[in-house]
Design a protein around this motif. Structure first.
Motif, PDB file in Angstrom:
ATOM      1  N   ILE A 233      30.886  -9.061 -25.380  1.00 50.97           N
ATOM      2  CA  ILE A 233      31.551 -10.968 -25.504  1.00 50.97           C
ATOM      3  C   ILE A 233      33.124 -10.840 -27.167  1.00 50.97           C
ATOM      4  O   ILE A 233      33.620 -11.731 -26.809  1.00 50.97           O
ATOM      5  N   ALA A 234      32.838 -10.220 -28.093  1.00 52.73           N
ATOM      6  CA  ALA A 234      33.411 -10.092 -29.271  1.00 52.73           C
ATOM      7  C   ALA A 234      34.558  -9.708 -28.933  1.00 52.73           C
ATOM      8  O   ALA A 234      35.368 -10.970 -29.042  1.00 52.73           O
ATOM      9  N   ASN A 235      35.011  -8.736 -28.137  1.00 51.77           N
ATOM     10  CA  ASN A 235      36.504  -8.648 -27.612  1.00 51.77           C
ATOM     11  C   ASN A 235      36.764  -9.857 -26.421  1.00 51.77           C
ATOM     12  O   ASN A 235      38.055 -10.182 -26.227  1.00 51.77           O
ATOM     13  N   GLN A 236      36.228 -10.287 -25.777  1.00 47.29           N
ATOM     14  CA  GLN A 236      36.641 -11.313 -24.976  1.00 47.29           C
ATOM     15  C   GLN A 236      37.241 -12.295 -25.972  1.00 47.29           C
ATOM     16  O   GLN A 236      37.930 -13.247 -25.454  1.00 47.29           O
ATOM     17  N   LEU A 237      36.879 -12.621 -27.058  1.00 49.59           N
ATOM     18  CA  LEU A 237      37.261 -14.077 -27.757  1.00 49.59           C
ATOM     19  C   LEU A 237      37.765 -13.559 -28.766  1.00 49.59           C
ATOM     20  O   LEU A 237      38.048 -14.039 -29.613  1.00 49.59           O
ATOM     21  N   GLY A 238      38.347 -12.007 -28.765  1.00 52.44           N
ATOM     22  CA  GLY A 238      39.627 -11.576 -29.537  1.00 52.44           C
ATOM     23  C   GLY A 238      39.244 -11.414 -31.281  1.00 52.44           C
ATOM     24  O   GLY A 238      39.927 -11.386 -31.906  1.00 52.44           O
ATOM     25  N   ARG A 239      37.548 -10.521 -31.044  1.00 55.93           N
ATOM     26  CA  ARG A 239      37.295 -10.241 -32.272  1.00 55.93           C
ATOM     27  C   ARG A 239      37.469  -8.461 -31.593  1.00 55.93           C
ATOM     28  O   ARG A 239      36.844  -8.234 -30.710  1.00 55.93           O
ATOM     29  N   LYS A 240      37.296  -8.233 -33.539  1.00 60.93           N
ATOM     30  CA  LYS A 240      36.976  -6.848 -33.096  1.00 60.93           C
ATOM     31  C   LYS A 240      35.462  -6.652 -33.247  1.00 60.93           C
ATOM     32  O   LYS A 240      34.887  -7.255 -33.821  1.00 60.93           O
ATOM     33  N   TYR A 241      34.912  -5.695 -32.648  1.00 61.50           N
ATOM     34  CA  TYR A 241      33.788  -4.793 -33.031  1.00 61.50           C
ATOM     35  C   TYR A 241      33.561  -3.651 -33.157  1.00 61.50           C
ATOM     36  O   TYR A 241      34.369  -2.542 -32.889  1.00 61.50           O
ATOM     37  N   ILE A 242      32.149  -3.125 -33.863  1.00 61.21           N
ATOM     38  CA  ILE A 242      31.874  -1.949 -33.900  1.00 61.21           C
ATOM     39  C   ILE A 242      30.314  -2.013 -33.438  1.00 61.21           C
ATOM     40  O   ILE A 242      29.698  -2.905 -34.553  1.00 61.21           O
ATOM     41  N   GLY A 243      29.673  -1.108 -32.521  1.00 61.99           N
ATOM     42  CA  GLY A 243      28.108  -1.132 -32.367  1.00 61.99           C
ATOM     43  C   GLY A 243      27.714   0.201 -32.655  1.00 61.99           C
ATOM     44  O   GLY A 243      28.871   1.551 -32.941  1.00 61.99           O
ATOM     45  N   CYS A 244      26.210   0.018 -32.889  1.00 61.39           N
ATOM     46  CA  CYS A 244      25.348   1.178 -32.965  1.00 61.39           C
ATOM     47  C   CYS A 244      24.561   1.340 -31.520  1.00 61.39           C
ATOM     48  O   CYS A 244      23.834   0.087 -31.651  1.00 61.39           O
ATOM     49  N   GLU A 245      24.201   2.495 -31.115  1.00 66.90           N
ATOM     50  CA  GLU A 245      22.892   2.625 -30.402  1.00 66.90           C
ATOM     51  C   GLU A 245      22.618   4.196 -30.191  1.00 66.90           C
ATOM     52  O   GLU A 245      23.273   4.882 -29.719  1.00 66.90           O
ATOM     53  N   ILE A 246      21.128   4.454 -29.895  1.00 65.50           N
ATOM     54  CA  ILE A 246      20.922   5.880 -30.107  1.00 65.50           C
ATOM     55  C   ILE A 246      20.942   6.030 -28.384  1.00 65.50           C
ATOM     56  O   ILE A 246      21.068   6.936 -27.839  1.00 65.50           O
ATOM     57  N   ASN A 247      20.671   5.353 -27.347  1.00 65.74           N
ATOM     58  CA  ASN A 247      20.721   5.562 -26.083  1.00 65.74           C
ATOM     59  C   ASN A 247      21.640   5.061 -25.217  1.00 65.74           C
ATOM     60  O   ASN A 247      21.770   3.786 -25.197  1.00 65.74           O
ATOM     61  N   LYS A 248      22.766   6.324 -25.285  1.00 60.56           N
ATOM     62  CA  LYS A 248      24.303   5.660 -24.118  1.00 60.56           C
ATOM     63  C   LYS A 248      24.047   5.253 -23.446  1.00 60.56           C
ATOM     64  O   LYS A 248      24.785   4.619 -21.937  1.00 60.56           O
ATOM     65  N   ASN A 249      22.368   5.579 -22.233  1.00 60.30           N
ATOM     66  CA  ASN A 249      22.341   5.242 -21.032  1.00 60.30           C
ATOM     67  C   ASN A 249      22.185   3.871 -20.887  1.00 60.30           C
ATOM     68  O   ASN A 249      22.418   3.243 -19.686  1.00 60.30           O
ATOM     69  N   TYR A 250      21.947   3.312 -21.201  1.00 60.32           N
ATOM     70  CA  TYR A 250      21.651   1.606 -21.732  1.00 60.32           C
ATOM     71  C   TYR A 250      23.700   0.876 -21.614  1.00 60.32           C
ATOM     72  O   TYR A 250      23.112  -0.219 -21.165  1.00 60.32           O
ATOM     73  N   ILE A 251      24.420   1.189 -22.563  1.00 61.85           N
ATOM     74  CA  ILE A 251      25.683   0.386 -22.370  1.00 61.85           C
ATOM     75  C   ILE A 251      26.188   0.207 -21.793  1.00 61.85           C
ATOM     76  O   ILE A 251      26.439   1.423 -20.134  1.00 61.85           O
ATOM     77  N   ASP A 252      27.147  -0.866 -21.150  1.00 61.80           N
ATOM     78  CA  ASP A 252      27.516  -1.353 -19.959  1.00 61.80           C
ATOM     79  C   ASP A 252      28.793  -0.405 -20.223  1.00 61.80           C
ATOM     80  O   ASP A 252      29.511   0.186 -20.758  1.00 61.80           O
ATOM     81  N   SER A 253      29.024  -0.111 -18.517  1.00 61.73           N
ATOM     82  CA  SER A 253      30.649   1.286 -18.168  1.00 61.73           C
ATOM     83  C   SER A 253      31.663   0.382 -18.899  1.00 61.73           C
ATOM     84  O   SER A 253      32.121   1.304 -18.565  1.00 61.73           O
ATOM     85  N   SER A 254      31.688  -0.630 -19.253  1.00 59.23           N
ATOM     86  CA  SER A 254      33.220  -1.730 -19.458  1.00 59.23           C
ATOM     87  C   SER A 254      33.685  -1.310 -20.591  1.00 59.23           C
ATOM     88  O   SER A 254      34.608  -0.856 -20.773  1.00 59.23           O
TER      89      SER A 254
END
Length: 268
Positions: A233-254
């Protein structure tokens, strides 16, 4: 800014190592959906309440210096846990703004020894008492009474000796959010379908937070990213983002990920 910081990516890394790698005074807005200690998955299972709170208070304390003085943050959790987080934050240099109730409209519950749970809570804080961004116009919601508002649009309503006319974009957003959960929205033939991540947050809720508390080009921290809804959503709204997640299998493929070997062994 450090050359090692990779924006517009989800870092596959434990939360503590990730936060320690970020510069201070760096983030404009943090949206945090951490463990609740409800035992719904390995990352949400703690040996004791103390272990859970020690974990939670540690990431909170690591996160706060990373936010700019003009920044804001939102934290999801149960009402009880949010009350404990609020108590922890009371002596920090942060400013409480709202204790938001999310009414999830999540279907049937069967608790018969107390009132059924149909809500989650969201803490909204700012790093400064006054110098923070909040775009209330972008998050107006529809008025409840359609007929009364239609009448008021033509002739107005007399209030305190003045004639009031409704805003064509809706009313100001309250601190109770009636938004159906993703779990409930994604049912098929009335049955709950297993999702890739057990607790995704509704897109319209995240969009509300980002619109209200950040500007185009701002940097949004997506901590405990899960599927990465906040980053998308941040990307769609023209914001930069940085994220952190321990399990890469959860992450949306986009989303693009940065798989980093973790240095600390912490339940996340």
């Amino acid at each position: 800014m450090s050359n090692s910081i990779h924006l517009n990516k989800i870092h596959i890394q434990d939360v503590f190592t990730f936060l320690e790698s970020l510069p201070n005074d760096y983030i404009d807005l943090a949206i945090v959906d951490p463990p609740y200690n409800l035992k719904i998955a390995d990352w949400d299972n703690f040996k004791s309440k103390k272990e859970f709170l020690d974990f939670s208070f540690e990431w909170i304390d690591l996160m706060l210096p990373k936010l700019k003085n003009s920044g804001s943050f939102y934290i999801f959790n149960t009402p009880y846990n949010c009350a404990l987080f609020l108590n922890h934050l009371k002596n920090k240099k942060v400013y409480f703004q709202n204790f938001i109730t999310w009414y999830k409209k999540d279907g049937l519950s069967y608790c018969k020894r107390r009132y059924n749970n149909n809500q989650e809570s969201i803490l909204f804080y700012t790093m400064d008492a006054k110098k923070y961004y909040f775009d209330y116009e972008s998050i107006r919601i529809p008025y409840n009474s359609v007929e009364r508002i239609a009448h008021a649009s033509k002739k107005g309503i007399l209030k305190n000796g003045k004639r009031w006319y409704p805003n064509q974009n809706g009313k100001l957003c309250p601190d109770v959010w009636e938004i159906t959960s993703e779990r409930h929205k994604n049912k098929i033939n009335g049955k709950v379908i297993k999702q890739n991540h057990p607790t995704p947050k509704p897109k319209e809720m995240i969009e509300r937070m980002i619109k209200a508390s950040s500007k185009s080009g701002d940097l949004v921290l997506d901590l405990f990213s899960g599927t990465g809804t906040t980053s998308i959503i941040a990307n769609q709204l023209g914001r930069k983002y940085i994220g952190c997640e321990i399990n890469k299998n959860y992450i949306d493929s986009s989303l693009s990920i940065l798989d980093i070997k973790t240095k600390r062994s912490k339940n996340e």
